[in-house]
Design an enzyme around this catalytic site. Structure first.
Site: not given
Length: 140
Positions: A5, A56, A74, A122
């Site tokens: 994550h 998360e 990003h 993005e």
């Protein structure tokens, strides 16, 4: 090894869950309060954590905003129809900060949206990626 994550600190957990789930179409996978540490973790994604990388969302109780600094870039999401996706995001109240189109110095069609805390996401039109490594470095 595999990626599990990415963690983002958020100032309003409800607004962030609404953006990632209702606007970007992710699912809330799990959420837990940690009263001793005064924080809440919410995990969102497009599939279960066993087989997918997720986000998360960390809400530190009493903190409503963060300085994003200049080191964060990003998160990238691949989409089948970038123009339709951006139209849908706007219709749901999301912010498109860069309209879809070819990236500078490349042929990959991209767009950028921002979550309620200003984190950039993005969007990449699948199938338009040229030399991904070269173009990714150029888009920074």
């Amino acid at each position: 090894m595999r990626m599990l994550h990415t963690m983002l600190r958020v100032g309003n957990l409800d607004k962030s869950k609404e953006f990632y789930c209702d606007v970007l179409g992710m699912k809330l996978l799990r959420q837990k309060d940690y009263p001793g540490g005064e924080f809440t973790l919410a995990f969102v994604g497009y599939g279960d954590e066993k087989d997918n990388t997720v986000i998360e969302l960390t809400y530190n109780w009493g903190t409503d905003n963060y300085d994003l600094g200049n080191g964060y870039g990003h998160i990238a999401l691949g989409v089948d129809d970038i123009y339709g996706t951006c139209d849908k995001i706007k219709s749901l109240g999301g912010k498109v900060s860069r309209e879809p189109g070819p990236m500078k110095h490349g042929s990959t069609v991209i767009a950028f949206v921002e979550d309620p805390d200003g984190y950039k996401i993005e969007l990449i039109q699948l199938g338009t990626q040229g030399s991904a490594k070269k173009e990714a470095a150029a888009s920074v």
